[in-house]
Design a protein around this motif. Structure first.
Motif, mmCIF file in Angstrom:
data_model
loop_
_atom_site.group_PDB
_atom_site.id
_atom_site.type_symbol
_atom_site.label_atom_id
_atom_site.label_comp_id
_atom_site.label_asym_id
_atom_site.label_seq_id
_atom_site.Cartn_x
_atom_site.Cartn_y
_atom_site.Cartn_z
ATOM 1 N N ALA A 178 -6.777 1.130 -1.741
ATOM 2 C CA ALA A 178 -5.687 0.392 -2.019
ATOM 3 C C ALA A 178 -5.130 0.266 -3.434
ATOM 4 O O ALA A 178 -4.017 0.289 -3.872
ATOM 5 C CB ALA A 178 -5.879 -0.959 -1.299
ATOM 6 N N LEU A 179 -6.152 -0.120 -4.124
ATOM 7 C CA LEU A 179 -5.912 -0.272 -5.743
ATOM 8 C C LEU A 179 -5.562 1.126 -6.443
ATOM 9 O O LEU A 179 -4.743 1.192 -7.210
ATOM 10 C CB LEU A 179 -7.155 -0.691 -6.295
ATOM 11 N N ARG A 217 -5.323 4.403 -4.789
ATOM 12 C CA ARG A 217 -4.973 5.587 -3.961
ATOM 13 C C ARG A 217 -6.042 6.467 -4.007
ATOM 14 O O ARG A 217 -5.839 7.807 -3.925
ATOM 15 C CB ARG A 217 -3.632 6.129 -4.584
ATOM 16 N N PHE A 268 -10.948 -0.983 -0.704
ATOM 17 C CA PHE A 268 -10.489 -1.723 -1.757
ATOM 18 C C PHE A 268 -10.113 -0.705 -2.852
ATOM 19 O O PHE A 268 -8.970 -0.978 -3.444
ATOM 20 C CB PHE A 268 -11.515 -2.757 -2.168
#
Lengths: 25, 210
Positions: B60-61, B63, B57
């Motif tokens: 994705a948020l 990098r 998570f």
């Protein structure tokens, strides 16, 4: 001016809320 | 979209039926399928087990799989409806549904309340707000004196804590958020309206047998 700031408005700008990043390829 | 191949969900058979998720949410079946593409990508970025772990998570948020952020932690914890430390596909879809542009404001207000109720006491307490202000200042590399932070928190409580009991209850939050809709801007993700365009591969691939 701190006295005119809204704490929630400040908080809502966190990068942690930037779920749009999940959609970036 | 009548061409959903069960093959697409093979190997991930534990994932919930898109039709069931579509029924429960604002998403259509094809949008749920498009979200599966996104989910699969995130949930295979590190551990490849079809579940989104905190590190995935964060990756994705931000990098960066190691980047700690109080608010990202809160979002992750609220998405993790079963409280087992990972986000499965059903949790992902149901939670993202809150951020859909067409989800009622009341749902967004309630989600934001739970987000800010750090310790789950049923109230947003002064110490919690103070902690969140410190976190955002730290994140933004902003330096403010303790006194200035106190002022910000006091000012906010003067506006939001209508019965002056030192904590913001759900009704006070509802009134405050309704009066200040800009506070809920981060509860809406315009991307979700065009999710099938953003992740068309499922739609294009579905029905293809190999």
């Amino acid at each position: 001016k701190p006295e005119s700031m809204n704490a929630f408005a400040l908080i809502s700008r966190s990068q942690g809320f930037n779920l749009g990043n999940l959609f970036e390829k | 979209m009548g061409c959903v191949s069960s093959k697409q969900f093979k190997g991930a058979a534990e994932h919930e039926d898109p039709a069931v998720l579509a029924k429960e949410t604002t998403f259509s079946v094809s949008e749920v399928e498009a979200l599966y593409e996104l989910f699969r990508k995130i949930s295979h970025s590190i551990f490849k087990d079809g579940l989104i772990h905190k590190e995935e998570f964060q990756l994705a948020l931000f990098r960066n799989s190691n980047k700690k952020n109080l608010f990202a932690d809160r979002i992750f914890d609220l998405f993790d409806l079963k409280r087992n430390g990972v986000i499965d596909f059903g949790e992902f879809v149901r939670s993202l549904n809150i951020f859909h542009p067409e989800t009622p404001l009341a749902d967004k207000i309630s989600f934001a309340f739970r987000l800010y109720d750090l310790r789950g006491t049923g109230y947003i307490e002064r110490e919690e707000l103070y902690e969140m202000v410190l976190a955002i200042l730290n994140e933004s590399d902003l330096l403010l004196s303790d006194e200035a932070v106190e002022q910000i928190v006091d000012q906010t409580f003067r506006q939001a804590d209508l019965n002056s009991d030192g904590k913001i209850d759900p009704d006070e939050w509802k009134a405050f958020a309704s009066k200040n809709p800009a506070l809920l801007k981060n509860m809406t993700l315009p991307y979700l309206k065009d999710i099938t365009m953003a992740f068309p591969s499922f739609v294009l691939n579905s029905g293809v047998d190999d």
